[in-house]
Design a protein around this motif. Structure first.
Motif, PDB file in Angstrom:
ATOM      1  N   LYS A 136      72.870 -12.121 -40.286  1.00 35.02           N
ATOM      2  CA  LYS A 136      72.814 -11.474 -38.972  1.00 35.02           C
ATOM      3  C   LYS A 136      73.091 -12.436 -37.817  1.00 35.02           C
ATOM      4  O   LYS A 136      73.127 -12.011 -36.668  1.00 35.02           O
ATOM      5  CB  LYS A 136      71.450 -10.818 -38.770  1.00 35.02           C
ATOM      6  CG  LYS A 136      71.236  -9.658 -39.711  1.00 35.02           C
ATOM      7  CD  LYS A 136      70.002  -8.885 -39.364  1.00 35.02           C
ATOM      8  CE  LYS A 136      69.893  -7.681 -40.272  1.00 35.02           C
ATOM      9  NZ  LYS A 136      68.814  -6.787 -39.885  1.00 35.02           N
ATOM     10  N   THR A 174      83.396 -17.920 -38.700  1.00 32.35           N
ATOM     11  CA  THR A 174      82.487 -17.321 -39.674  1.00 32.35           C
ATOM     12  C   THR A 174      83.246 -16.399 -40.617  1.00 32.35           C
ATOM     13  O   THR A 174      84.277 -15.834 -40.244  1.00 32.35           O
ATOM     14  CB  THR A 174      81.371 -16.518 -38.983  1.00 32.35           C
ATOM     15  OG1 THR A 174      81.955 -15.498 -38.187  1.00 32.35           O
ATOM     16  CG2 THR A 174      80.494 -17.409 -38.145  1.00 32.35           C
ATOM     17  N   ASN A 208      75.073 -14.683 -35.166  1.00 31.35           N
ATOM     18  CA  ASN A 208      76.398 -14.656 -34.561  1.00 31.35           C
ATOM     19  C   ASN A 208      76.852 -16.077 -34.234  1.00 31.35           C
ATOM     20  O   ASN A 208      76.097 -17.038 -34.410  1.00 31.35           O
ATOM     21  CB  ASN A 208      76.435 -13.743 -33.325  1.00 31.35           C
ATOM     22  CG  ASN A 208      75.473 -14.178 -32.244  1.00 31.35           C
ATOM     23  OD1 ASN A 208      75.248 -15.363 -32.045  1.00 31.35           O
ATOM     24  ND2 ASN A 208      74.902 -13.218 -31.542  1.00 31.35           N
ATOM     25  N   LYS A 209      78.092 -16.213 -33.757  1.00 37.05           N
ATOM     26  CA  LYS A 209      78.667 -17.541 -33.535  1.00 37.05           C
ATOM     27  C   LYS A 209      77.893 -18.321 -32.479  1.00 37.05           C
ATOM     28  O   LYS A 209      77.714 -19.530 -32.613  1.00 37.05           O
ATOM     29  CB  LYS A 209      80.132 -17.404 -33.115  1.00 37.05           C
ATOM     30  CG  LYS A 209      81.020 -16.916 -34.226  1.00 37.05           C
ATOM     31  CD  LYS A 209      82.463 -16.853 -33.778  1.00 37.05           C
ATOM     32  CE  LYS A 209      83.349 -16.356 -34.906  1.00 37.05           C
ATOM     33  NZ  LYS A 209      84.766 -16.438 -34.583  1.00 37.05           N
TER      34      LYS A 209
END
Length: 96
Positions: free
Chosen positions: A32, A55, A34-35
Motif C-alpha cells: 500500500k 515501483t 506510494n512513491k
C-alpha cells in the motif's frame, strides 16, 4: 505507516548488485506504500538523498506440491535511485 513498516527488506540479486554501481537500490516494500512514502522512508532510514523511485507490483509465483497447487503472495518492488552527491547505502558493512 512507520518507515520500518514501509521498507521490508533489500533485494540482493546479481542484477541489483550491478545496479548499485549506478546508485540504484532495490527493496521489497509494503503493497500500500506510494512513491512519496517510499522516498521519505529511505531518506530517513539510510540518511541519503533520493532522486527517483520506480515501483512495480510483482505477481506471486505459482507453486505445486504433488497434485495441489498454490500461489506465493503478491508483493511490491521499489527501485530507488540516489542523487550523485548522496552517500551510498551499505548492506554488507558488518560482514568480513
Amino acid at each position: 505507516m512507520l518507515n520500518y513498516d514501509i521498507i521490508i527488506r533489500p533485494i540482493i540479486t546479481e542484477r541489483s548488485m550491478m545496479d548499485m554501481e549506478e546508485n540504484k537500490y532495490t527493496f521489497v516494500v509494503a503493497k500500500k506504500a506510494n512513491k512519496r512514502e517510499i522516498k521519505t522512508a529511505i531518506e530517513d532510514i539510510f540518511d541519503v538523498k533520493v532522486k527517483n523511485v520506480n515501483t512495480m507490483n510483482m505477481r506471486g509465483k505459482l507453486k505445486r506440491q504433488g497434485a495441489t497447487s498454490g500461489r506465493r503472495p503478491n508483493w511490491k518492488k521499489a527501485i530507488v535511485t540516489l542523487t550523485d552527491d548522496s552517500k551510498s547505502i551499505e548492506f554488507f558493512e558488518g560482514m568480513e
